[in-house]
Write a protein that holds these residues in place. Structure first.
Motif, PDB file in Angstrom:
ATOM      1  N   ASP A 168      -8.499  -5.277  -6.128  1.00  0.00           N
ATOM      2  CA  ASP A 168      -9.363  -5.479  -7.260  1.00  0.00           C
ATOM      3  C   ASP A 168      -9.217  -5.253  -8.633  1.00  0.00           C
ATOM      4  O   ASP A 168      -9.030  -3.555  -8.975  1.00  0.00           O
ATOM      5  CB  ASP A 168     -10.611  -4.425  -6.597  1.00  0.00           C
ATOM      6  N   ASP A 194     -10.169  -6.140  -2.623  1.00  0.00           N
ATOM      7  CA  ASP A 194     -12.112  -6.409  -3.334  1.00  0.00           C
ATOM      8  C   ASP A 194     -11.728  -7.369  -1.533  1.00  0.00           C
ATOM      9  O   ASP A 194     -11.484  -7.166  -0.718  1.00  0.00           O
ATOM     10  CB  ASP A 194     -11.499  -7.391  -4.506  1.00  0.00           C
ATOM     11  N   GLN A 245      -3.534   2.914  -6.099  1.00  0.00           N
ATOM     12  CA  GLN A 245      -2.564   3.036  -4.815  1.00  0.00           C
ATOM     13  C   GLN A 245      -2.160   1.299  -4.304  1.00  0.00           C
ATOM     14  O   GLN A 245      -0.965   1.457  -3.229  1.00  0.00           O
ATOM     15  CB  GLN A 245      -4.024   3.203  -3.306  1.00  0.00           C
ATOM     16  N   GLU A 283      -6.894   0.749  -7.637  1.00  0.00           N
ATOM     17  CA  GLU A 283      -6.616   1.697  -7.011  1.00  0.00           C
ATOM     18  C   GLU A 283      -7.638   1.724  -5.347  1.00  0.00           C
ATOM     19  O   GLU A 283      -7.481   2.441  -4.373  1.00  0.00           O
ATOM     20  CB  GLU A 283      -7.655   2.452  -7.406  1.00  0.00           C
ATOM     21  N   ARG A 284      -8.130   0.140  -5.056  1.00  0.00           N
ATOM     22  CA  ARG A 284      -8.896  -0.860  -3.936  1.00  0.00           C
ATOM     23  C   ARG A 284      -8.680  -1.518  -3.582  1.00  0.00           C
ATOM     24  O   ARG A 284      -7.989  -2.347  -4.775  1.00  0.00           O
ATOM     25  CB  ARG A 284     -10.886  -0.381  -4.256  1.00  0.00           C
ATOM     26  N   GLU A 338       0.894  -1.302  -0.401  1.00  0.00           N
ATOM     27  CA  GLU A 338      -0.033  -0.101   0.053  1.00  0.00           C
ATOM     28  C   GLU A 338       1.140   1.335  -0.164  1.00  0.00           C
ATOM     29  O   GLU A 338       2.092   1.373   0.335  1.00  0.00           O
ATOM     30  CB  GLU A 338      -0.682   0.333   0.980  1.00  0.00           C
ATOM     31  N   VAL A 363      -3.327   7.400  -3.288  1.00  0.00           N
ATOM     32  CA  VAL A 363      -3.474   7.016  -5.564  1.00  0.00           C
ATOM     33  C   VAL A 363      -2.422   8.336  -6.334  1.00  0.00           C
ATOM     34  O   VAL A 363      -2.796   9.463  -6.241  1.00  0.00           O
ATOM     35  CB  VAL A 363      -4.900   7.323  -5.887  1.00  0.00           C
TER      36      VAL A 363
END
Length: 451
Positions: free
Chosen positions: A375, A369, A412, A366-367, A339, A343
């Motif tokens: 994701d 799951d 990110q 960017e995220r 991480e 972003v």
């Protein structure tokens, strides 16, 4: 260079909106500048511009003098200015009179090529066509020309290179992932121009180019159908290298059928899909004159893209910052999740050691799951993957470093699979500081943000 007088100065001298540009292909360019002052009420009264062409030994001759122009506007179209010469260096001098005094400044620019005749005998070249099936269709192609000279090059004062690229040229100048585009409503092909001094050797030289696919040669099926666009074809290049000597002689090296090519180590590159790089296929120093290219094939002459040939107007992608990971964890499936603080648009550089053929897979998102992995569902329905890089190790026994050259990602979080278990931690670098983690996590990752 700017001049100052009576509390104000001239800054940001620009030609066609650029500072000291190389490759201007407008015969009568526009000039602009800024007047910087803390004083209130200062206004420009008049200006004068002179343009001098610079010769190979630094001598100059005035090609144009605007005379004194009464104007409060620090942005001017020169109007009846005589057209400039192609592939020439110019110095322009600016004298400004204001309500609080006068100041002077100078800057330089280099013209590019104005028409097809300026390209001399340069031709579009590339590897095999798709129908010939000589190499995997997604493979990047490495083009090379050994340019030897029998006479001494010690008196070279400058050289200028111009590459008509389609669709992406490996790093040239201070940019990376250099790209230009062709659109149906604005058909054109971008030219990438660079200028170098003192980079030519007397005992042999070579030119090397590695081509990526960009939008022009995209093969990854997607919702926008770029893979079936009318312009879609295999990457090609057109090159003109102008060498100017101190005694006024000019030498030119062009792309033609004497160049050679070989499939490169980038087996797959896609602007959105990512890249696959096989370090076992790498050709170290492929642009060095001592590189052995006896088994390389001759290039093929290609038609090249349609549309006007113009200087690349879009800014290149540049590295503007390096970030270290904010946190490194593991997902439920066992993948490493890296991480970063925010972003960014960029990529990750890997430094890893392992056995020959081991593959490190890096997916960007960017995220996360629900399982804690990256994701990748919002992917524009790309049929051949989305924002995923694969690095195949050569197994040299030393640490191997790699970063993508033909794509960038928005992310990110980074998901890393296949990290060799015996790899020791590496130093994570950033712009401000560095540290050496003690764990055996993939701390060799770093992110490079683009402008």
């Amino acid at each position: 260079m700017s001049g100052a007088a009576k509390g104000f100065e001239l800054r940001r001298l620009r030609v066609e909106g650029m500072s000291d540009p190389v490759g201007i292909d407008v015969g009568c360019p526009r000039f602009s500048w800024e007047i910087v002052s803390d004083a209130r009420g200062l206004v420009q009264v008049s200006y004068r511009i002179t343009v001098d062409r610079i010769g190979p030994e630094g001598e100059s001759s005035t090609d144009w003098d605007s005379g004194t122009v009464l104007s409060a506007n620090p942005f001017t179209d020169p109007g009846p200015m005589p057209p400039l010469r192609a592939a020439s260096q110019y110095r322009w001098s600016l004298d400004v009179v204001t309500s609080m005094g006068s100041a002077a400044a100078t800057a330089v620019f280099t013209t590019g090529l104005f028409g097809e005749a300026d390209w001399m005998d340069s031709k579009w070249i590339g590897g095999p066509a798709r129908s010939e099936g000589v190499c995997p269709a997604p493979a990047a192609q490495t083009l090379r020309r050994r340019a030897r000279r029998d006479h001494s090059l010690g008196d070279v004062v400058r050289r200028r290179g111009r590459v008509r690229q389609r669709p992406a040229q490996r790093r040239s100048g201070d940019g990376c992932c250099a790209r230009s585009r062709v659109h149906g409503l604005r058909p054109h092909c971008g030219v990438r121009c660079v200028r170098r001094s003192g980079a030519i050797r007397s005992n042999g030289n070579a030119i090397g180019i590695e081509l990526g696919r960009g939008f022009y040669g995209m093969r990854n099926p997607n919702v926008w159908d770029w893979h079936t666009a009318p312009w879609n074809a295999e990457p090609v290049a057109r090159v003109l290298l102008v060498i100017t000597y101190g005694d006024g002689r000019v030498d030119r090296v062009v792309s033609d059928e004497t160049w050679k090519w070989t499939p490169g180590p980038t087996l797959r590159d896609d602007v959105y899909g990512g890249e696959t790089y096989d370090a076992r296929r790498a050709v170290p120093e492929f642009a060095h004159p001592e590189c052995l290219d006896g088994e390389w094939a001759r290039v093929a002459l290609r038609d090249g893209p349609k549309g006007a040939l113009v200087r690349q107007s879009c800014q290149p992608s540049r590295v503007v910052e390096e970030l270290r990971p904010h946190r490194i964890t593991r997902s439920r499936s066992g993948s490493w999740i890296v991480e970063f603080p925010r972003v960014v648009a960029g990529w990750v550089s890997l430094s890893v050691s392992g056995s020959e053929g081991e593959t490190v897979t890096v997916a960007y998102g960017e995220r996360l799951d629900s399982d804690g992995g990256v994701d990748l569902r919002n992917n524009g329905r790309f049929g051949d993957g989305f924002q995923t890089d694969r690095f195949v190790l050569a197994g040299t026994g030393d640490r191997e470093t790699w970063a993508p050259s033909f794509s960038y990602k928005g992310f990110q979080f980074v998901q890393i699979d296949g990290w060799p278990s015996g790899t020791s931690s590496t130093r994570t670098r950033s712009l401000r500081r560095s540290c050496t983690p003690t764990s055996r996590r993939p701390a060799g990752s770093r992110v490079r943000a683009r402008s």
